[in-house]
Design an enzyme around this catalytic site. Structure first.
Site, PDB file in Angstrom:
ATOM      1  N   SER A 278      -0.506   4.360   5.064  1.00  0.00           N
ATOM      2  CA  SER A 278      -1.389   3.501   4.342  1.00  0.00           C
ATOM      3  C   SER A 278      -3.036   3.546   4.758  1.00  0.00           C
ATOM      4  O   SER A 278      -3.819   3.194   4.054  1.00  0.00           O
ATOM      5  CB  SER A 278      -1.033   2.067   4.198  1.00  0.00           C
ATOM      6  N   ARG A 279      -3.159   3.838   5.804  1.00  0.00           N
ATOM      7  CA  ARG A 279      -4.440   3.939   6.434  1.00  0.00           C
ATOM      8  C   ARG A 279      -5.147   5.272   6.205  1.00  0.00           C
ATOM      9  O   ARG A 279      -6.509   5.128   6.482  1.00  0.00           O
ATOM     10  CB  ARG A 279      -4.248   3.866   8.026  1.00  0.00           C
TER      11      ARG A 279
ATOM     12  N   ALA B 184       0.760  -1.308   0.011  1.00  0.00           N
ATOM     13  CA  ALA B 184       0.058  -0.058  -0.181  1.00  0.00           C
ATOM     14  C   ALA B 184       0.915   1.196   0.114  1.00  0.00           C
ATOM     15  O   ALA B 184       0.776   2.016   0.941  1.00  0.00           O
ATOM     16  CB  ALA B 184      -1.019  -0.196   1.132  1.00  0.00           C
TER      17      ALA B 184
ATOM     18  N   GLY C 183       5.676   8.468   1.236  1.00  0.00           N
ATOM     19  CA  GLY C 183       6.408   8.128   2.518  1.00  0.00           C
ATOM     20  C   GLY C 183       7.540   6.969   2.250  1.00  0.00           C
ATOM     21  O   GLY C 183       8.507   7.207   2.381  1.00  0.00           O
ATOM     22  N   HIS C 184       6.714   6.023   1.752  1.00  0.00           N
ATOM     23  CA  HIS C 184       7.828   4.829   1.306  1.00  0.00           C
ATOM     24  C   HIS C 184       8.721   5.315   0.011  1.00  0.00           C
ATOM     25  O   HIS C 184       9.904   4.749   0.241  1.00  0.00           O
ATOM     26  CB  HIS C 184       6.848   3.593   0.771  1.00  0.00           C
TER      27      HIS C 184
END
Ligand code: PAF
Length: 281
Positions: free
Chosen positions: A183-184, A31, A35-36
């Site tokens: 992701s949330r 997801a 940020g990732h």
């Protein structure tokens, strides 16, 4: 290159090691968001080979509904990673074959904050991260400061277990309105999304008042009231802690708590989406 089995990953990293290339690992549960991708950019800048792992690790979910509803977007994730050397996507059966019985357990600092609300979460996280370190033979691993407690726990067990890897901390990426990327966030309703930035704004307000000398308990109490007024609930914790040990702090000592030594951490739900955030004081 997409790698789904452990043998291929081992063979690949052995070749890179033999060629004297440095390896960076970005562990994720998929997801993926900006940020990732910022972790991947940092890995790319620092290491010759970059591996991103995508694995929704069942052992770090204490709530089966949370595991079942965790966003799984593999095709989109892969499309976002054109520049990495390997995307490692193992199955749960490969990571936890029958008979698997070992756990990496970090005490005290893993039992507070998130640990108090998600029993076993950090044991599952520490165990899978240790396996990923071992399988990837990475020289560096990249973790976001958004999961501050996770970052400190990883640093702790790497030091305690003398693991041959350097942990690189990467700053939290935020939307323009201050909401930390997560992701949330995609689970937030339009209304909740509008209110969510208050989490960061309230942390900033608390940090400012503590810096100005307001007693910590009073600042946290006001922060709690502001969170409730902004529609958050339940609020699992709102805490002021020593940044590395995560010991709760009630009194600021000028000499001891200079230069980023204190951290504010919060976990609160908005319309049942649980959000976490943290900032330096
Ligand atoms: O932060 C995460 O996404 C997970 O906890 C991690 C580090 C990938 C381990 O499963």
């Amino acid at each position: 290159m997409i790698i789904r089995d452990i043998a291929t990953l081992k063979r690949t990293v052995r070749q890179w090691n033999q060629a004297g290339e440095t390896i960076g690992l970005v562990p994720t549960m998929g997801a993926l968001h900006e940020g990732h991708l910022s972790l991947v950019t940092q890995a790319r800048a620092r290491t010759q080979r970059v591996i991103v792992s995508i694995f929704v690790n069942p052992t770090q979910f204490n709530n089966p509904t949370d595991l079942a509803t965790y966003p799984r977007t593999e095709a989109e994730d892969i499309a976002l990673l054109p520049d990495v050397d390997a995307i490692f996507i193992p199955t749960a059966e490969a990571m936890y074959p029958e008979g698997f019985s070992s756990t990496v357990k970090v005490s005290a600092m893993a039992e507070t904050l998130e640990g108090a609300y998600r029993p076993g979460h950090f044991d599952g996280m520490a165990t899978v991260v240790t396996k990923l370190f071992s399988l990837s033979e990475a020289d560096y691993a990249f973790f976001g400061e958004k999961d501050w407690q996770q970052l400190q726990i990883v640093r702790r067990f790497v030091q305690d277990l003398n693991l041959p890897i350097e942990i690189v901390a990467c700053p939290t990426l935020r939307e323009a309105d201050g909401l930390a990327l997560s992701s949330r966030n995609r689970r937030l309703s339009p209304e909740a999304r509008k209110n969510a930035p208050a989490l960061h704004a309230i942390l900033q307000e608390i940090a400012t008042t503590i810096r100005q000398g307001q007693p910590i308990a009073e600042a946290l109490d006001n922060g709690m009231k502001s969170l409730i007024a902004a529609g958050f609930g339940p609020i699992d914790y709102l805490a002021c802690c020593e940044a590395e040990s995560l010991t709760s702090v009630t009194t600021v000592f000028a000499t001891k708590h200079d230069n980023g030594a204190l951290r504010l951490l919060v976990a609160a739900a908005l319309e049942s989406v649980r959000l976490i955030d943290n900032i330096v004081i």
